[in-house]
Design an enzyme around this catalytic site. Structure first.
Site, PDB file in Angstrom:
ATOM      1  N   GLU A  94      -4.087 -25.170  44.043  1.00  0.00           N
ATOM      2  CA  GLU A  94      -4.920 -23.989  44.361  1.00  0.00           C
ATOM      3  C   GLU A  94      -4.959 -23.015  43.174  1.00  0.00           C
ATOM      4  OE1 GLU A  94      -2.407 -25.323  46.012  1.00  0.00           O
ATOM      5  OE2 GLU A  94      -2.417 -24.810  48.132  1.00  0.00           O
ATOM      6  N   CYS A  99       1.052 -23.457  50.263  1.00  0.00           N
ATOM      7  CA  CYS A  99       2.449 -23.072  50.457  1.00  0.00           C
ATOM      8  C   CYS A  99       2.556 -21.574  50.663  1.00  0.00           C
ATOM      9  CB  CYS A  99       3.292 -23.516  49.258  1.00  0.00           C
ATOM     10  SG  CYS A  99       2.920 -22.620  47.749  1.00  0.00           S
ATOM     11  N   ALA A 114       8.652 -61.547  45.145  1.00  0.00           N
ATOM     12  CA  ALA A 114       7.625 -62.492  44.698  1.00  0.00           C
ATOM     13  C   ALA A 114       8.112 -63.863  45.106  1.00  0.00           C
ATOM     14  CB  ALA A 114       7.465 -62.432  43.188  1.00  0.00           C
ATOM     15  N   TRP A 150       7.791 -68.154  35.423  1.00  0.00           N
ATOM     16  CA  TRP A 150       7.513 -67.097  36.351  1.00  0.00           C
ATOM     17  C   TRP A 150       6.882 -67.681  37.592  1.00  0.00           C
ATOM     18  CZ3 TRP A 150       9.110 -62.183  35.637  1.00  0.00           C
ATOM     19  CH2 TRP A 150       9.512 -61.792  34.349  1.00  0.00           C
ATOM     20  N   THR A 165      21.004 -60.346  40.428  1.00  0.00           N
ATOM     21  CA  THR A 165      19.739 -60.411  39.685  1.00  0.00           C
ATOM     22  C   THR A 165      19.984 -60.059  38.221  1.00  0.00           C
ATOM     23  OG1 THR A 165      18.349 -59.944  41.585  1.00  0.00           O
ATOM     24  CG2 THR A 165      17.471 -59.293  39.451  1.00  0.00           C
ATOM     25  N   GLU A 195      13.784 -54.296  44.239  1.00  0.00           N
ATOM     26  CA  GLU A 195      13.185 -55.529  43.699  1.00  0.00           C
ATOM     27  C   GLU A 195      14.064 -56.753  43.928  1.00  0.00           C
ATOM     28  OE1 GLU A 195      10.724 -54.618  39.724  1.00  0.00           O
ATOM     29  OE2 GLU A 195      10.777 -56.692  40.429  1.00  0.00           O
ATOM     30  N   ALA A 242      17.814 -61.568  47.009  1.00  0.00           N
ATOM     31  CA  ALA A 242      17.812 -61.878  48.435  1.00  0.00           C
ATOM     32  C   ALA A 242      18.923 -61.155  49.192  1.00  0.00           C
ATOM     33  CB  ALA A 242      17.936 -63.388  48.616  1.00  0.00           C
TER      34      ALA A 242
HETATM   35  N1  LIG Z   1      10.415 -64.042  38.841  1.00  0.00           N
HETATM   36  C1  LIG Z   1       9.542 -63.079  39.251  1.00  0.00           C
HETATM   37  C2  LIG Z   1      10.019 -61.800  39.548  1.00  0.00           C
HETATM   38  N2  LIG Z   1      11.358 -61.578  39.408  1.00  0.00           N
HETATM   39  C3  LIG Z   1      11.894 -60.396  39.557  1.00  0.00           C
HETATM   40  C4  LIG Z   1      13.355 -60.276  39.206  1.00  0.00           C
HETATM   41  O1  LIG Z   1      14.023 -59.831  40.356  1.00  0.00           O
HETATM   42  C5  LIG Z   1      13.535 -59.264  38.102  1.00  0.00           C
HETATM   43  O2  LIG Z   1      13.079 -58.002  38.607  1.00  0.00           O
HETATM   44  C6  LIG Z   1      12.716 -59.607  36.908  1.00  0.00           C
HETATM   45  O3  LIG Z   1      13.215 -60.748  36.323  1.00  0.00           O
HETATM   46  C7  LIG Z   1      12.806 -58.412  35.996  1.00  0.00           C
HETATM   47  O4  LIG Z   1      12.155 -58.684  34.797  1.00  0.00           O
HETATM   48  P1  LIG Z   1      11.837 -57.459  33.800  1.00  0.00           P
HETATM   49  O5  LIG Z   1      12.552 -57.765  32.532  1.00  0.00           O
HETATM   50  O6  LIG Z   1      12.347 -56.196  34.439  1.00  0.00           O
HETATM   51  O7  LIG Z   1      10.336 -57.409  33.686  1.00  0.00           O
HETATM   52  N3  LIG Z   1       9.173 -60.828  39.968  1.00  0.00           N
HETATM   53  C8  LIG Z   1       7.823 -61.089  40.074  1.00  0.00           C
HETATM   54  O8  LIG Z   1       7.062 -60.192  40.457  1.00  0.00           O
HETATM   55  N4  LIG Z   1       7.335 -62.345  39.797  1.00  0.00           N
HETATM   56  C9  LIG Z   1       8.142 -63.342  39.376  1.00  0.00           C
HETATM   57  O9  LIG Z   1       7.662 -64.432  39.118  1.00  0.00           O
HETATM   58  N1  LIG Z   2       2.339 -29.126  45.221  1.00  0.00           N
HETATM   59  C1  LIG Z   2       1.766 -28.183  46.038  1.00  0.00           C
HETATM   60  C2  LIG Z   2       2.463 -27.690  47.165  1.00  0.00           C
HETATM   61  N2  LIG Z   2       3.730 -28.163  47.440  1.00  0.00           N
HETATM   62  C3  LIG Z   2       4.568 -27.523  48.424  1.00  0.00           C
HETATM   63  O1  LIG Z   2       5.391 -26.562  47.763  1.00  0.00           O
HETATM   64  C4  LIG Z   2       6.705 -27.101  47.541  1.00  0.00           C
HETATM   65  C5  LIG Z   2       7.056 -27.008  46.072  1.00  0.00           C
HETATM   66  O2  LIG Z   2       6.988 -25.649  45.712  1.00  0.00           O
HETATM   67  P1  LIG Z   2       7.363 -25.281  44.166  1.00  0.00           P
HETATM   68  O3  LIG Z   2       8.813 -25.614  44.016  1.00  0.00           O
HETATM   69  O4  LIG Z   2       7.013 -23.800  44.073  1.00  0.00           O
HETATM   70  O5  LIG Z   2       6.463 -26.151  43.309  1.00  0.00           O
HETATM   71  C6  LIG Z   2       6.620 -28.567  47.967  1.00  0.00           C
HETATM   72  O6  LIG Z   2       7.843 -28.986  48.525  1.00  0.00           O
HETATM   73  C7  LIG Z   2       5.507 -28.558  49.007  1.00  0.00           C
HETATM   74  O7  LIG Z   2       5.988 -28.145  50.264  1.00  0.00           O
HETATM   75  N3  LIG Z   2       1.881 -26.756  47.971  1.00  0.00           N
HETATM   76  C8  LIG Z   2       0.649 -26.237  47.650  1.00  0.00           C
HETATM   77  O8  LIG Z   2       0.193 -25.331  48.313  1.00  0.00           O
HETATM   78  N4  LIG Z   2      -0.069 -26.734  46.584  1.00  0.00           N
HETATM   79  C9  LIG Z   2       0.458 -27.676  45.766  1.00  0.00           C
HETATM   80  O9  LIG Z   2      -0.227 -28.069  44.815  1.00  0.00           O
HETATM   81 ZN   LIG Z   3       1.326 -23.685  46.594  1.00  0.00          ZN
END
Ligand SMILES: Nc1c(/N=C/[C@H](O)[C@H](O)[C@H](O)COP(=O)(O)O)[nH]c(=O)[nH]c1=O
Ligand SMILES: Nc1c(N[C@@H]2O[C@H](COP(=O)(O)O)[C@@H](O)[C@H]2O)[nH]c(=O)[nH]c1=O
Ligand SMILES: [Zn+2]
Length: 363
Positions: A53, A76, A155, A171, A197, A292, A295
């Site tokens: 605003e 706000c 993935a 990949w 990982t 990320e 498992a």
């Molecule tokens: N193996 C794959 C993934 N594998 C994700 C792994 O958990 C691990 O985050 C990545 O190996 C991280 O690599 P980076 O160095 O951070 O880019 N994630 C994907 O989206 N596709 C895949 O094929």
């Molecule tokens: N960014 C945003 C609002 N954000 C509101 O104000 C809080 C952050 O206040 P401050 O710490 O002063 O930036 C935030 O938690 C949310 O409740 N309000 C608005 O009117 N307009 C704005 O663009």
């Molecule tokens: Zn505000």
């Protein structure tokens, strides 16, 4: 009403300028209209900087008097890092304020609207509320729970494997899908993986495929502090890195990492309890967390019912083999009655892959 939607849609588009850079604040857009002309507009770009605003009214100058002001979030009414917008709107002498959605921040929550109405300003609430709420799902969650909005991402191959039986995974998905993942990393305050990982992939967990992407905080769940001392995340200094360990880890073991670019966060229980972890991260102003894998970590977040969004990338490949790992480890649910139910939010193709976004159904 049609005009109101037209200008609110523009305000919503403006709000998107701040996506990924306003944390822990929401994204907000504002448009000032006088005699059917747009005379000012603005977006909140960074926490601590002027609100939407303020930018819009500043651009409108004199013309803001007796104007209509469209805002995607309730103005706000408190002194945070910036003065209250409701007071500025009143001082400026605007005629009408149209608001898409109220601000659940307890410091605002209806007080901004009440202040405006008490000053004799006409206030309409709810125009394009649905679209405006969508913009700030992370902020609304964080303000309500003081814990991060958790997105779980994996993935897998068509037959649901995240690696071959020998642990190979590079990949599974395409370059295009991995670029999409990097965009999510840029949008998040923090990214989290398990130590397995780190040991298996030695990932960097940084944002490389996105122009001007910012690196999220890297969080490694590592109960017994097994993160290799020569791992990228410990040595590259590319991003803030926190290793979360259980209370049983010895101080002399922690001392081995003192010269590294890492912060060790020791939980107060031997095993890492997800709910406790989320509280600690929330206190550190982590408002969004991108989990990320692998498992086991995914399994622990699902079992803790701590997932707010699931993003699955499915590659048209078949890996096969009963020993090849699936995306969600842990003990899993024994009965169908206990499984996690979700609602599919979107299905799209990215390159040759499928991307599914699903939201857990909270009963
Ligand atoms: N193996 C794959 C993934 N594998 C994700 C792994 O958990 C691990 O985050 C990545 O190996 C991280 O690599 P980076 O160095 O951070 O880019 N994630 C994907 O989206 N596709 C895949 O094929
Ligand atoms: N960014 C945003 C609002 N954000 C509101 O104000 C809080 C952050 O206040 P401050 O710490 O002063 O930036 C935030 O938690 C949310 O409740 N309000 C608005 O009117 N307009 C704005 O663009
Ligand atoms: Zn505000």
């Amino acid at each position: 009403m049609k005009r109101d939607e037209y200008y609110m849609r523009f305000a919503i588009e403006l709000a998107k300028a701040g996506i990924g850079q306003t944390s822990p604040n929401p994204v907000v857009g504002a448009v000032v209209v006088k005699n059917g002309e747009i005379v000012g507009f603005g977006a909140h770009l960074k926490a601590g900087e002027p609100h939407a605003e303020v930018h819009a009214l500043c651009m409108a100058g004199e013309k803001a008097k007796d104007a209509d002001v469209y805002v995607t979030l309730e103005p706000c009414s408190h002194y945070g890092k910036t003065p209250p917008c409701a007071d500025l709107l009143i001082e400026t002498g605007v005629k009408r304020v149209i608001i898409a959605t109220t601000d659940p921040n307890p410091l605002v929550a209806g007080k901004g609207i009440a202040k405006l109405r008490q000053a004799g300003i006409e206030v309409d609430v709810g125009i394009l509320k649905q679209e405006a709420d969508e913009l700030n799902q992370v902020f609304f969650h964080y303000i309500a729970t003081k814990t991060p909005f958790v997105t779980l991402k994996y993935a897998s191959s068509l037959d649901g494997k995240i690696a071959t039986k020998t642990g190979e995974s590079k990949w599974i998905t395409s370059e295009a899908a991995r670029r999409d993942v990097h965009r999510y990393r840029h949008l998040h305050d923090a990214i989290l993986v398990g130590v397995n990982t780190v040991i298996a992939d030695n990932p960097s967990l940084t944002v490389r495929h996105v122009e001007g992407g910012k690196n999220p905080i890297r969080i490694i769940l590592d109960t017994h502090l097994r993160t290799p001392l020569d791992a990228n995340v410990v040595n590259d200094g590319e991003a803030e890195t926190w290793i979360v360990v259980g209370s049983g880890v010895k101080e002399e073991k922690i001392a081995q990492y003192s010269g590294k670019h890492v912060q060790i966060i020791k939980m107060n229980q031997p095993k890492i309890v997800i709910d406790e972890l989320l509280k600690v991260l929330g206190e550190k102003q982590v408002t969004s967390l991108f989990v990320e894998g692998g498992a086991e970590v995914h399994g622990s977040f699902i079992e803790a019912k701590a997932v707010n969004q699931v993003i699955a990338y499915i590659a048209p490949k078949v890996i096969g083999g009963k020993d090849a790992p699936a995306p969600i480890g842990g003990s899993g649910f024994a009965q169908m009655a206990d499984v996690m139910n979700l609602k599919i939010k979107s299905v799209e193709t990215i390159g040759p892959d499928l991307k599914i976004v699903a939201l857990p159904i909270t009963d």
